[in-house]
Design a protein around this motif. Structure first.
Motif, PDB file in Angstrom:
ATOM      1  N   SER A   6       0.812  -1.178   0.127  1.00  0.00           N
ATOM      2  CA  SER A   6       0.088   0.014   0.179  1.00  0.00           C
ATOM      3  C   SER A   6       0.845   1.194  -0.210  1.00  0.00           C
ATOM      4  O   SER A   6       2.103   1.176   0.352  1.00  0.00           O
ATOM      5  N   ARG A  20      -5.230  10.680   5.630  1.00  0.00           N
ATOM      6  CA  ARG A  20      -6.215  11.614   6.075  1.00  0.00           C
ATOM      7  C   ARG A  20      -7.131  11.873   5.248  1.00  0.00           C
ATOM      8  O   ARG A  20      -6.932  12.751   4.289  1.00  0.00           O
ATOM      9  N   THR A  21      -7.894  11.215   4.921  1.00  0.00           N
ATOM     10  CA  THR A  21      -9.249  11.507   4.091  1.00  0.00           C
ATOM     11  C   THR A  21      -8.940  11.417   2.571  1.00  0.00           C
ATOM     12  O   THR A  21      -9.827  11.457   1.826  1.00  0.00           O
ATOM     13  N   GLY A  22      -7.677  11.041   1.976  1.00  0.00           N
ATOM     14  CA  GLY A  22      -7.737  11.192   0.667  1.00  0.00           C
ATOM     15  C   GLY A  22      -7.803   9.744   0.187  1.00  0.00           C
ATOM     16  O   GLY A  22      -8.125   8.737   0.732  1.00  0.00           O
ATOM     17  N   SER A  45       6.662   9.382   6.668  1.00  0.00           N
ATOM     18  CA  SER A  45       6.140   8.391   6.125  1.00  0.00           C
ATOM     19  C   SER A  45       7.319   8.135   4.829  1.00  0.00           C
ATOM     20  O   SER A  45       7.800   9.181   4.566  1.00  0.00           O
ATOM     21  N   GLU A  49       3.679   7.278  -6.092  1.00  0.00           N
ATOM     22  CA  GLU A  49       2.140   7.638  -5.791  1.00  0.00           C
ATOM     23  C   GLU A  49       2.111   7.484  -4.406  1.00  0.00           C
ATOM     24  O   GLU A  49       2.834   6.720  -3.737  1.00  0.00           O
ATOM     25  N   GLY A  50       1.501   8.562  -3.835  1.00  0.00           N
ATOM     26  CA  GLY A  50       1.405   8.417  -2.192  1.00  0.00           C
ATOM     27  C   GLY A  50       2.197   9.550  -1.495  1.00  0.00           C
ATOM     28  O   GLY A  50       2.250   9.649  -0.476  1.00  0.00           O
ATOM     29  N   SER A  51       3.199   9.883  -2.351  1.00  0.00           N
ATOM     30  CA  SER A  51       4.415  10.835  -1.824  1.00  0.00           C
ATOM     31  C   SER A  51       3.943  12.045  -1.225  1.00  0.00           C
ATOM     32  O   SER A  51       3.035  12.679  -2.175  1.00  0.00           O
ATOM     33  N   SER A  52       4.492  12.760  -0.255  1.00  0.00           N
ATOM     34  CA  SER A  52       3.998  13.934   0.118  1.00  0.00           C
ATOM     35  C   SER A  52       5.016  14.997  -0.101  1.00  0.00           C
ATOM     36  O   SER A  52       5.187  16.177   0.393  1.00  0.00           O
ATOM     37  N   ILE A 109       8.729   3.046  -1.102  1.00  0.00           N
ATOM     38  CA  ILE A 109       7.301   3.262  -0.348  1.00  0.00           C
ATOM     39  C   ILE A 109       6.799   1.918  -0.116  1.00  0.00           C
ATOM     40  O   ILE A 109       6.285   1.629   1.043  1.00  0.00           O
ATOM     41  N   ARG A 110       6.543   1.302  -1.094  1.00  0.00           N
ATOM     42  CA  ARG A 110       5.901   0.076  -0.968  1.00  0.00           C
ATOM     43  C   ARG A 110       6.551  -1.173  -0.566  1.00  0.00           C
ATOM     44  O   ARG A 110       5.796  -1.902  -0.041  1.00  0.00           O
ATOM     45  N   GLU A 140       7.634   8.152 -11.710  1.00  0.00           N
ATOM     46  CA  GLU A 140       7.490   6.632 -11.008  1.00  0.00           C
ATOM     47  C   GLU A 140       7.712   5.634 -12.161  1.00  0.00           C
ATOM     48  O   GLU A 140       6.877   5.967 -13.308  1.00  0.00           O
ATOM     49  N   PRO A 176      -8.559  15.277  -2.224  1.00  0.00           N
ATOM     50  CA  PRO A 176      -7.366  15.663  -1.630  1.00  0.00           C
ATOM     51  C   PRO A 176      -7.315  15.562  -0.005  1.00  0.00           C
ATOM     52  O   PRO A 176      -8.541  15.208   0.518  1.00  0.00           O
ATOM     53  N   ALA A 177      -6.127  15.227   0.548  1.00  0.00           N
ATOM     54  CA  ALA A 177      -6.237  14.965   1.979  1.00  0.00           C
ATOM     55  C   ALA A 177      -6.586  16.376   2.751  1.00  0.00           C
ATOM     56  O   ALA A 177      -6.620  17.370   2.346  1.00  0.00           O
ATOM     57  N   GLY A 178      -7.291  16.176   3.705  1.00  0.00           N
ATOM     58  CA  GLY A 178      -7.777  17.015   4.785  1.00  0.00           C
ATOM     59  C   GLY A 178      -7.548  16.692   6.221  1.00  0.00           C
ATOM     60  O   GLY A 178      -7.268  15.846   6.445  1.00  0.00           O
ATOM     61  N   CYS A 217       0.367  18.281   9.767  1.00  0.00           N
ATOM     62  CA  CYS A 217      -1.068  18.337   9.367  1.00  0.00           C
ATOM     63  C   CYS A 217      -1.619  19.615   8.846  1.00  0.00           C
ATOM     64  O   CYS A 217      -2.334  19.745   7.946  1.00  0.00           O
ATOM     65  N   ALA A 224       1.425  14.320  12.181  1.00  0.00           N
ATOM     66  CA  ALA A 224       1.170  13.941  10.650  1.00  0.00           C
ATOM     67  C   ALA A 224       2.021  12.892  10.548  1.00  0.00           C
ATOM     68  O   ALA A 224       1.738  12.009   9.576  1.00  0.00           O
ATOM     69  N   THR A 225       3.020  12.539  11.300  1.00  0.00           N
ATOM     70  CA  THR A 225       3.685  11.256  11.116  1.00  0.00           C
ATOM     71  C   THR A 225       3.396  10.289  11.864  1.00  0.00           C
ATOM     72  O   THR A 225       3.861   9.080  11.883  1.00  0.00           O
ATOM     73  N   GLY A 226       2.107  10.219  12.547  1.00  0.00           N
ATOM     74  CA  GLY A 226       1.509   9.010  13.272  1.00  0.00           C
ATOM     75  C   GLY A 226       1.359   9.332  14.589  1.00  0.00           C
ATOM     76  O   GLY A 226       1.162   8.230  15.427  1.00  0.00           O
TER      77      GLY A 226
END
Lengths: 525, 742
Positions: free
Chosen positions: A46, A53-55, B47, B132-135, B186-187, B357, B433-435, B467, B543-545
């Motif tokens: 994954s 966060r909701t995405g 992450s 994918e999934g990167s911030s 990441i995976r 990627e 989008p993340a929120g 966050c 944000a990191t958990g």
């Protein structure tokens, strides 16, 4: 060099599309656990990241029988991400995520079994729209019917709620019921039991999902998106309302359901006399409509006006809010929504913020005007209304306050607010009447711009300001061939932002006006 | 307390030799550390390696038994500097962080470490946040390895290879006196797999021993003249030692295939994807048997020239799979082949894309283009298959005698869904989008800031990492820049000039302790900065958990918490400080922001907005609440609701909040076209929606419901009385209304 020998065995490939916090990971872990217990080699990956966060995010699984692994004599090499065209099962924990899977090419007609919950969890853009921003779910359903080998689509969130569990459990059930994986039902249930948390509820949701999948039609039906219509009762015991009903039946059939809804609204808002007033306005409009081409246009003007004249007459004032907040039906609704059980006690606290304007509006017109016209009084009173109030409507003091306010209905016709609203209504009706003589379609749009007037306090003020800009534009547009079209475009622009900046830009472009009527709708206290 | 607990999973860290481990990649790497006799571990969460830090935190007991020291470092720079324990002493140390951002922060310490070299094995485990999934910005850790001469491992993404890379990494580090970076994609961090474990090892030399017998060697310190010698030592001694170790121990892998005149070279981390790409063209099976030979670089730096030349010998062309840019490896291979006068043609970034990627589909397309040009005879017939004839359903069992000449099935990728359908979907499927989470205490801060700007006009807002950065996205759309973790205040530094409006900077508590106290606050005080700095304190590195930090309120037996931010802020000399201990009070928050923006007071204006991260709060209080209810105690649960008949469907409340539990639904009223607001069951009763409607004077449709569980005798008596009176009045009015209703 000798030729490369291949070993038999192709993994099953599963993609799970979910939103952060929906439990997509739980579902993936269950499938892995079940597969491993059944003698399969399973891998899942994954990319949680910020999507947590909701995405939206994807969990991806591959699994291959241990027997094949033993035969090959080496560990399988399984992919870390789904490849478009190479996915056997797609599970989407929400309808639009199912759409996203199709969009990404993960669903193919010769290959993929798609399970998507039909419920919607609206994205922020859909929720934040000024009007109705909700995307059409049937686009996804019809796409799924074309894109998937087999498509299961039903409300798995509702089934999970019904079982007091979460959607991962009902999705797991739907997966079992679809027969997509070579595992018996027991294997699924044993997996849930091994999890050890909330087992009973999860099993209930699992079974509901499973049964729904087993019963599912070959192809999911499109959702019925028709809006509710008011039903017209056969009779009424009260002679006065009976007369209203009789008159309603004389209107064109197309307009009757909306007229009925309007009638109900003005009746509960005020009284039978007020409803008679409503029908009188509607009679005038119907006559104009008949005169200027209504019958050929399905009585568009009358139908549109049936809604907005009622909304304009049953404006949102303090009395109405107090009334709605103290009704028995409201209390029952809150009890159901919050799920209060027997033996539990419910309290409700209302968040209200009446401003001096609202208070003056509720006073007899002369008093209200006297206060509003006296800067000294305004200065003295304003601080009292600067803060929001918490009214405990379930307590006796709070309830009696609201109940008393609601009882002021009988004085409503004398309030300042009513005078304002009546003047505004008259002006609007005149504009409709003036317009329809020249341009029927534009007149319908003049009715529809009333949609912008809604809400309370600041919101109401902003909406009214936009509405006024549009009414002025309507009279200026009169005579142009595309007037109705332009006014509709202006209305859409007005819904694009809070202050109507886009509307102003469009107005400037369209009418070459130097500036907006009111750029600062926010009250400078 | 971290967001995810690994208490159950870490039991697997105790398993011994021969036992099978099953679980997540991160956990396997931890087991690899223990099997290697690591003496100390440190790191900074983020992450995709947050879980590594969480696993370590949850495994403290096991580590203590083994004599392994674990530190949750203040920053990646701290973590990298921690490795200095391996400079003079034969102690193995490992540190971890998110890359490339963490490596950026750590690079000063890393460069010093790499210059002097190490005695004990020094391993840096980085979670490569790419694709994918990167911030974060998309960059490569590879550059850091090259510039400081640190060896870079990029193992095949299966647990066995990853654990082996940990063990190899320590040995390679010791054999070449050089720190080693183990790069995990990441995976790979989150992959579930299996490997056969070994026994855990106690560190051979302990930190206590080192402290009691300290050693020093001025030649290992980065000071002239030693620093000049280090550079020579790197190329003269350490490089050849590393190459020798890598070759002798076969760290890179070769897989043969029947086609001899072409081959594939790839980064180890891409292996599974490359095999799948081959498979999709019918050139490999599900077990890595490939018709094309492969050279897998589990060590991507240094590149072993001899191995490359050996692999390329006799091949007319090779294709290099190298993800990310610049194409460091490709340039390196070209140099190797050119210098050796090799005739083998090297193909890489064209046909493969320079940037982005390397998904399976991208690699398959590149491979297909490469084969079409250089070995068309290898390409299968790619005509679309008849529907239903593409992939046989996998069988649960395998036929007893699999034919030796078995060919993989080619999967055709002609998009079979009509393009019109995809176009239609493009119009309806909304971006997500993340929120902020439901009930997030940061939401009201940004609602207040939005309202303050409505009054005082738009301002320049410098954002930070955390966050709170979600405020940049809808519905708030606030903020102009983000320059790095803890750098919110620093990135407003230039705007320290007289102007009609002040700059606003945002910083989280995580970033504050990471470096913001010195680089942001200290800098602002020293330079007499006139801006506003809002510090969002949610009690965790959220944000990191949800890990604990200095100002966390939880009691943590291994760490010192409860050190208030305000004390630190005042300590560096800030005079104007306002601490708000309930962010949900939107009106007060707005008033404070407005005051900060308008006060004549000079110097930085600091607002500390404190409320507990709701995700962590719920995890903490939910079990307690359930317990209380179960044991019969009186307990009050709160949630919010909207009266659909009062709500007019303007959605201003949503635009000022964006709470996931505040949604919309059809009004059910024929007169109301627009959907009305609706609070769903996930509401945690934070009260933000009500406070916002108060502060912004929106609409009276919000209500708070207090549900009293296990009410006492007084509760029941009072409720009975109220309901009788209220019920009577309600019935009276209903009857009156019904007289003329329809």
């Amino acid at each position: 060099m000798t030729s490369t020998a291949f070993s038999a065995g192709t993994p099953i490939k599963i993609a799970i599309l979910a939103m952060g916090g929906q439990g997509g990971g739980v579902l993936a872990d269950w499938i892995v656990d079940m597969a491993e217990h059944a003698g399969w080699w399973a891998q899942t990956t994954s990319v949680p990241g910020v999507a947590q966060r909701t995405g939206a995010t994807i969990y991806y699984l591959e699994m291959i029988p241990e027997a094949a692994v033993a035969e090959a004599g080496r560990a399988p090499v399984l992919a870390m991400m789904p490849t478009p065209g190479d996915v056997d099962v797609v599970v989407a924990a929400e309808l639009m995520e199912g759409g996203r899977a199709i969009q990404r090419g993960l669903v193919t007609p010769d290959r993929t079994l798609l399970i998507a919950s039909s419920h919607r969890s609206y994205a922020i853009a859909e929720k934040a729209a000024h009007g109705n921003g909700i995307a059409d779910p049937n686009t996804v359903i019809s796409a799924g019917r074309q894109a998937a080998r087999k498509f299961y689509c039903f409300d798995l969130q509702a089934l999970a709620d019904q079982a007091g569990s979460v959607i991962s459990a009902s999705l797991f059930g739907a997966l079992a019921g679809s027969g997509a994986l070579p595992f018996p039902r027991d294997a699924y249930e044993a997996t849930i039991s091994r999890g050890g948390v909330g087992v009973e509820a999860s099993l209930r949701a699992f079974r509901l999902g499973l049964e729904a999948a087993e019963r599912a039609p070959r192809e999911p039906a499109l959702l019925d998106l028709a809006r509710p219509q008011a039903e017209i009762p056969a009779a009424s015991g009260n002679p006065r309302t009976r007369a209203l009903l009789d008159e309603l039946r004389g209107f064109p059939a197309e307009a009757q359901p909306m007229l009925m809804a309007g009638l109900q609204r003005v009746l509960e808002f005020q009284d039978a006399a007020y409803a008679e007033e409503y029908l009188a306005h509607m009679r005038d409009i119907r006559n104009l409509d008949g005169q200027f081409g209504g019958p050929a246009r399905h009585w568009a003007l009358t139908t549109a006006a049936a809604r907005y004249v009622a909304v304009a007459m049953a404006y949102d004032d303090v009395i109405r809010v107090a009334d709605l907040k103290t009704r028995q039906s409201r209390e029952e609704r809150v009890r159901t929504e919050t799920g209060v059980a027997n033996g539990q006690i419910l309290h409700t606290t209302e968040y209200m913020h009446p401003r001096l304007e609202e208070i003056c509006g509720t006073l007899p017109a002369s008093w209200g005007r006297a206060i509003e016209g006296s800067p000294r009084l305004v200065r003295a009173l304003q601080p009292l209304f600067r803060k929001g109030r918490f009214v405990r409507s379930s307590g006796l003091t709070g309830f009696l306050l609201l109940y008393g306010l609601a009882g002021m209905r009988r004085f409503r016709r004398r309030t300042l607010r009513h005078q304002h609203e009546r003047a505004s209504l008259a002006q609007w009706l005149k504009l409709i009447s003036d317009t329809v003589h020249h341009d029927y379609d534009l007149a319908v749009e003049v009715v529809n711009i009333r949609r912008l007037v809604k809400g309370y306090s600041d919101t109401h003020q902003r909406g009214t300001s936009k509405y006024q800009r549009l009414s002025l534009a309507a009279s200026q547009l009169l005579g142009r061939a595309d007037a109705a079209e332009q006014l509709r475009a202006l209305r859409d622009a007005a819904l694009a932002d809070d202050h109507g900046s886009r509307l102003d830009r469009m107005l400037d472009g369209l009418l070459g006006r130097p500036g907006p009527i009111n750029t600062e709708p926010r009250d400078a206290s | 307390m971290a967001e995810r607990s690994f208490k159950k999973e870490v039991r697997q860290l105790r398993i011994g030799a021969g036992q099978e481990f099953r679980g997540e990649g991160i956990l396997a790497v931890t087991k690899g550390l223990l099997q290697s006799g690591v003496g100390y571990v440190a790191g900074y969460q983020g992450s995709p390696i947050s879980h590594l830090m969480d696993v370590l935190a949850d495994a403290q007991d096991i580590m203590q038994e083994l004599g392994v020291h674990f530190e949750a470092s203040a920053s990646e720079a701290t973590a990298a500097a921690t490795l200095s324990a391996s400079v003079m002493y034969p102690i193995r140390g490992a540190v971890t962080w998110k890359s490339t951002v963490g490596t950026n922060v750590a690079s000063d310490a890393l460069a010093n470490l790499a210059s002097g070299g190490v005695t004990g094995g020094a391993l840096v485990i980085v979670g490569e946040d790419y694709g994918e999934g990167s911030s974060i910005m998309q960059e490569r850790t590879h550059a850091f390895a090259m510039k400081s001469q640190i060896w870079l491992l990029d193992p095949r993404p299966n647990l066995e290879s990853m654990v082996k890379a940990v063990e190899d990494g320590f040995q390679l580090s010791e054999a070449s006196s050089t720190p080693v970076i183990l790069q995990l994609r990441i995976r790979s961090c989150h992959v579930h797999g299996r490997f056969i474990a070994k026994d855990n090892q106690r560190p051979a030399f302990s930190l206590a021993q080192a402290l009691e017998q300290p050693a020093r060697d001025v030649n290992r310190i980065v000071l002239p003249p030693a620093s000049f010698l280090h550079e020579h030592e790197k190329v003269r001694d350490r490089w050849p030692a590393a190459v020798a170790f890598i070759r002798e121990n076969g760290l890179n892998e070769r897989f043969d295939g029947e086609v001899e005149d072409i081959g594939l070279i790839l980064q180890g981390g891409l292996y599974n994807g490359v095999i799948r790409a081959l498979q999709l063209l019918g050139l490999a099976d599900s077990f890595g048997n490939s018709r094309l030979p492969l050279y897998v670089m589990n060590v991507t730096y240094p590149v072993i020239g001899e191995e490359v030349l050996d692999f390329c010998a006799g091949k007319q062309a090779v294709l290099l799979f190298e993800e990310g840019q610049p194409d460091y490896i490709e340039q390196n291979l070209h140099a190797i082949l050119r210098k050796a006068g090799s005739a083998t043609r090297l193909v890489g970034k064209n046909p493969l894309p320079m940037a982005g990627e390397y998904t399976t589909a991208v690699m398959r397309d590149g491979l297909q283009a490469f084969l079409a040009r250089h070995a068309p005879q290898c390409l299968p017939d790619l005509e679309p298959h008849a529907p239903g004839g593409v992939s046989p359903q996998p069988a649960a069992t395998v036929p007893a005698a699999a034919a030796p000449a078995l060919k993989e099935q080619v999967v055709s990728f002609r998009r079979k869904v009509p393009p019109a359908v995809i176009d239609e979907l493009g119009k309806v499927v909304p971006p997500r989008p993340a929120g902020f989470c439901t009930g997030c205490p940061e939401r009201p801060v940004f609602s207040a800031l939005t309202l303050a700007q409505e009054k005082l006009g738009q301002h320049h807002i410098a954002c930070d990492i955390g966050c709170h950065l979600f405020s940049i996205l809808p519905p708030f759309n606030l903020g102009a820049t983000t320059m790095g973790y803890g750098l919110g205040a620093s990135s407003a530094a230039a705007f320290n000039v007289p102007a009609a409006k002040r700059p606003i900077a945002i910083m989280g508590d995580g970033g504050f302790w990471h470096n913001g106290l010195a680089s942001g606050l200290g800098n602002a005080v020293f330079n007499k900065h006139d801006g506003v700095i809002i510090i969002v304190d949610n009690f965790y590195s959220a944000a990191t958990g949800g890990q604990d930090i200095l100002s966390s309120r939880a009691a943590n037996k291994h760490r010192s918490t409860n050190n208030p931010i305000e004390k630190a802020v005042r300590g560096v000399g800030v005079k104007w400080v306002r601490t708000l201990d309930r962010t949900y009070d939107v009106a007060r928050m707005r008033a404070t922001i407005e005051e900060a923006l308008t006060t004549p007071e000079p110097g930085p204006k600091v607002i500390i907005a404190q409320s507990e991260c709701m995700l962590n709060k719920q995890r903490r209080i939910k079990p307690l609440f359930r317990q209380a209810v179960k044991s019969g105690q009186r307990a009050v649960q709160q949630r919010f609701g909207v009266d659909p008949d009062v709500c007019t469907g303007d959605h201003a409340c949503i635009r000022l909040s964006g709470c996931p539990s505040l949604s919309v639904k059809d009004s059910g009223d024929p007169l109301k076209e627009d959907p009305v607001a609706y609070v769903d069951n996930s509401c945690v009763g934070c009260g933000n929606c009500g406070e916002v409607s108060h502060a912004a004077v929106l609409c009276p449709s919000f209500y708070r419901a207090d549900i009293v569980h296990n009410p006492g005798r007084w509760d029941r008596w009072a409720d009975g009385l109220r309901r009788r009176v209220i019920g009577f009045l309600q019935a009276r009015r209903t009857a009156r209304l019904q007289r003329h209703s329809l």
